[in-house]
Design an enzyme around this catalytic site. Structure first.
Site, PDB file in Angstrom:
ATOM      1  CG  HIS A 269       3.481 -16.402  39.562  1.00 16.28           C
ATOM      2  ND1 HIS A 269       3.196 -16.987  38.354  1.00 16.28           N
ATOM      3  CD2 HIS A 269       3.701 -17.426  40.429  1.00 16.28           C
ATOM      4  CE1 HIS A 269       3.234 -18.313  38.491  1.00 16.28           C
ATOM      5  NE2 HIS A 269       3.530 -18.597  39.735  1.00 16.28           N
ATOM      6  CG  HIS A 270       9.511 -14.250  39.645  1.00 15.71           C
ATOM      7  ND1 HIS A 270      10.399 -13.711  40.544  1.00 15.71           N
ATOM      8  CD2 HIS A 270       8.936 -13.194  39.002  1.00 15.71           C
ATOM      9  CE1 HIS A 270      10.378 -12.386  40.438  1.00 15.71           C
ATOM     10  NE2 HIS A 270       9.486 -12.046  39.520  1.00 15.71           N
ATOM     11  CD  GLU A 271       6.027 -22.358  37.139  1.00 23.08           C
ATOM     12  OE1 GLU A 271       5.189 -22.426  38.043  1.00 23.08           O
ATOM     13  OE2 GLU A 271       7.029 -23.117  37.070  1.00 23.08           O
TER      14      GLU A 271
ATOM     15  CG  HIS B 171       3.441 -22.932  44.782  1.00 24.29           C
ATOM     16  ND1 HIS B 171       2.157 -23.369  44.652  1.00 24.29           N
ATOM     17  CD2 HIS B 171       3.425 -21.990  45.766  1.00 24.29           C
ATOM     18  CE1 HIS B 171       1.383 -22.723  45.510  1.00 24.29           C
ATOM     19  NE2 HIS B 171       2.123 -21.868  46.186  1.00 24.29           N
ATOM     20  CD  GLU B 172       5.200 -26.236  41.491  1.00 24.14           C
ATOM     21  OE1 GLU B 172       5.752 -25.157  41.230  1.00 24.14           O
ATOM     22  OE2 GLU B 172       3.985 -26.340  41.703  1.00 24.14           O
TER      23      GLU B 172
ATOM     24  CD  GLU C 198       2.196 -26.549  45.276  1.00 24.82           C
ATOM     25  OE1 GLU C 198       1.071 -26.550  44.786  1.00 24.82           O
ATOM     26  OE2 GLU C 198       3.232 -26.688  44.583  1.00 24.82           O
TER      27      GLU C 198
ATOM     28  CD  GLU D 137      -1.376 -26.979  42.266  1.00 25.25           C
ATOM     29  OE1 GLU D 137      -1.267 -25.861  41.744  1.00 25.25           O
ATOM     30  OE2 GLU D 137      -0.443 -27.785  42.356  1.00 25.25           O
TER      31      GLU D 137
END
Ligand code: NOJ
Ligand code: CA
Length: 673
Positions: A377-379, A457-458, A476, A482
């Site tokens: 995961h790379h936010e 995502h985004e 996403e 969510e």
């Protein structure tokens, strides 16, 4: 005077054969026809009809430039070049295995009738299920670099109708609830935008192969006229800057007799280039568990501390859960440093540095011993530039740890992302502007070098690039599950039945279905029945599907959980059996490499009884239908958990009556004998 000027211009004009009549191209089945013409002042326009009835009235083409006169008036239409194409190609994974790419093409050169005779081609590809057209700029002395202020492409709908759309330019990007309006009430809209025209024809406008260009939105001008409005550039940049030669993305119109035809259409994929990565068998479609929903319920935190979610112990628990139930992966969020103050900034993220209570090597070894993959995961907090600086280090670490899929995230308000501009400096950017479009493709192509698949995502919207880069597995780009955890409001019952015919036309979505714990932080909790949550696994296509709820919620409900264990994620074929945009839909899919079929049916807040002939099943084969249906008292406002699980023997000759509760659904596995 004008005529004289025109004549003079023609005299000086380079030798180009002109089209004597407005050129026309039709679909292979002859139903759709596209005509190119020019107005008296030489503005080129295209028009589309189907069965002889107009769908798009003559709509202009062209460009506004920021450093040169615009490119739209005084266009001479060259002699068209026609070609045909018919080929069937195979997807490495997907909603169907084989796709027929069958179109008639028309290429026309448009040349200015005055000096310096700038020119470009418009290429139309017309299919039985719609069309795409794009602009192609060849190399030329007087048009070396284009600074595009606006694309002047229009879509003038020839009939009234209903439109389903979400607003462009809003702070929360694509995470919105859909508007249902007349065509005339459309505002500033994102694509895909879907229409049901007065005569029942269904139409969706979107784009294919968005590469090094800005995402296209639509803005309502007057009556039924919509106009392209490219996502803005940042810090004074034009909306798009490109050096010729280059092609724009395809502007697409999917067209069908009913809503389901739009979902079955492969137009967007067909308009993308074939696989450039070769063998991607290192990515396998899978279901995955994760250290995730706990954070959205605020039981655990992403950041390090007493309630930290991504601890070695908690991840092990999820690896055990995945291994016991046959799920291929475990997503871990909050494993790396930088979560203390990240929203819309992202400067503190280090994508190669775990928090001290996350033992990455030990967990990688443990996962491997259990036949499970960790999902990275790379936010980024929208800080794409900061992430790009670390891409190599991040992917090298993942590869060492046996990670083959990474979920990325760009949580920042629209216009607040940070991206490298064409000047090499960091600028604030829109999530779908040219710089972010480049960023996403860079991440995907770099990741491929490390045999890593990407699920942003985004994100930037999906335009079918998974065909060319099949490690771009999902995304996403809409209001996901969510929102049922904390949304104000959550996702109302019509949300997914709307998305199937809008957002999902663009491509796979990582929605995160399968929630059993219906009370959440969102005031109305999860606004579906259990059976509808199960049906999402079939109605929402994605090659990775999460099993997101708390482990204890699955362990306490082995009956309905069995469907989540059984349902496939990779398909030989997909069929839409019925549906209306925003109301209901039933989809059947055949497992790739097997004989089972799965069916999912979902409705909005209205109960429904749907008769479904099972003629899609293989002829002559017997099946046990394992049915997960709403209980007689099930209701999204009341007994969401009420579910009946039963079995019966069926063949392709049978018809089932699906009874869907308000906000309900039904999921069926047809087990082949
Ligand atoms: C938003 C994403 O959609 C969600 O899945 C993720 O958990 C958070 N951002 C944090 O990255
Ligand atoms: Ca999100």
């Amino acid at each position: 005077m004008l005529t004289r000027l025109f004549a003079l211009a023609i005299l000086a004009f380079p030798a180009v054969a002109l089209s004597a009549t407005p050129p026309v191209v039709t679909s292979p089945d002859g139903r759709i026809s596209v005509q190119l013409s020019a107005s008296t002042d030489g503005r080129a326009a295209y028009a589309v009809s189907r069965d002889g009835k107009p769908i798009i009235a003559p709509s202009p083409l062209g460009f506004l430039l920021t450093d040169a006169p615009k490119l739209d008036r005084g266009m001479l239409i060259g002699e068209p070049e026609f070609s045909q194409f018919d080929e069937t190609w195979e997807q490495p994974w997907g909603e169907r295995r084989f796709i027929r790419n069958h179109y008639n093409q028309m290429r026309v050169t448009l040349t200015e009738n005055f000096k310096p005779f700038r020119h470009f081609d418009v290429v139309f590809r017309v299919y039985d299920d719609g069309l795409g057209f794009r602009y192609e700029f060849p190399e030329q002395e007087n048009l070396k670099e284009l600074k595009i202020g606006e694309e002047l492409t229009e879509f003038d709908l020839a009939q009234d109708g209903t439109a389903w759309w979400i607003a462009a330019g809003e702070f929360n990007r694509e995470e919105q609830l859909y508007n249902r309006t007349t065509v005339g009430e459309v505002g500033y809209a994102q694509t895909p935008i879907t229409f049901r025209l007065a005569d029942g024809t269904h139409l969706s406008i979107h784009e294919a192969a968005l590469v090094d260009y800005s995402g296209m939105n639509l803005i309502h001008v007057e009556k039924r006229r919509l106009k392209a409005a490219l996502t803005p550039g940042s810090d004074g940049f034009a909306k798009v800057e490109r050096a010729a030669p280059f092609n724009t993305p395809w502007r697409t119109l999917q067209v069908g007799d009913n809503a389901g035809a739009l979902v079955e259409s492969s137009l967007i994929l067909n308009l993308n280039e074939p696989n450039k990565l070769g063998d991607v068998s290192w990515f396998r479609p899978m279901k995955y568990a994760g250290v995730w929903w706990e954070m959205h319920l605020d039981r655990k935190t992403w950041e390090y501390g007493p309630r930290h979610g991504a601890t070695t112990e908690n991840v092990k628990k999820h690896i055990d859960f995945a291994a016991e139930n046959g799920f291929g992966g475990v997503l871990v969020e909050g494993w790396n440093v930088g979560w203390e103050d990240w929203f819309g900034t992202g400067f503190d993220f280090d994508f190669a540095k775990p928090y001290p209570d996350f033992d990455f090597p030990a967990l990688a070894a443990y996962a491997k011993s259990k036949g499970v993959q960790l999902i990275g995961h790379h936010e980024t907090g929208g800080n794409a530039a900061h992430y790009e600086d670390q891409l190599d280090a991040a992917f090298a670490l993942d590869r060492k740890m046996g990670v083959h899929a990474v979920k990325t995230g760009y949580v920042a308000d629209a216009g607040g992302a940070r991206a490298y501009g064409r000047d090499g400096k960091v600028h604030l950017a829109w999530h779908e502007g040219q710089d972010m479009v480049r960023h996403h493709l860079k991440v995907v192509t770099e990741a491929a070098k490390y045999q890593i698949a990407i699920n942003p995502h985004e994100p930037v919207k999906d335009t079918g690039l998974r065909r060319t880069y099949p490690n771009w597995i999902s995304r996403e780009g809409a209001r996901g599950g969510e929102y049922d955890a904390w949304g104000q409001p959550g996702n109302p019952p019509e949300h997914v039945p709307t998305m199937v015919f809008t957002r999902l036309l663009a491509g796979p979505m990582d929605y995160t279905p399968g929630i059993f714990g219906m009370k959440t932080r969102s005031p109305n909790g999860v606004q579906t029945t259990w059976a509808k949550q199960l049906a999402f696994y079939v109605t929402i296509y994605s090659p990775i599907q999460m099993v997101p709820d708390l482990v204890e919620n699955y362990e306490a409900n082995p009956g309905p959980f069995q469907f989540i264990k059984d349902v496939a994620v990779d398909w030989e074929e997909s069929k839409v059996l019925n549906g209306e945009v925003g109301d209901y839909v039933t989809i059947a899919r055949k497992v790739r490499g097997g004989n089972d079929w799965f069916l999912g049916s979902i409705t909005d807040e209205n109960p429904r009884e749907l008769k479904v002939p099972l003629s899609f099943l293989d002829k002559g084969r017997k099946y046990t239908a394992q049915i997960y249906r709403d209980g007689p008292d099930a209701d999204w406002k009341g007994k969401r958990e009420s579910i009946v699980i039963e079995q019966r023997e069926v063949t392709a000759g049978d018809t089932l009556t699906l009874k869907l509760a308000p906000g309900g659904g039904q999921a069926i596995r047809f087990m082949a004998h």
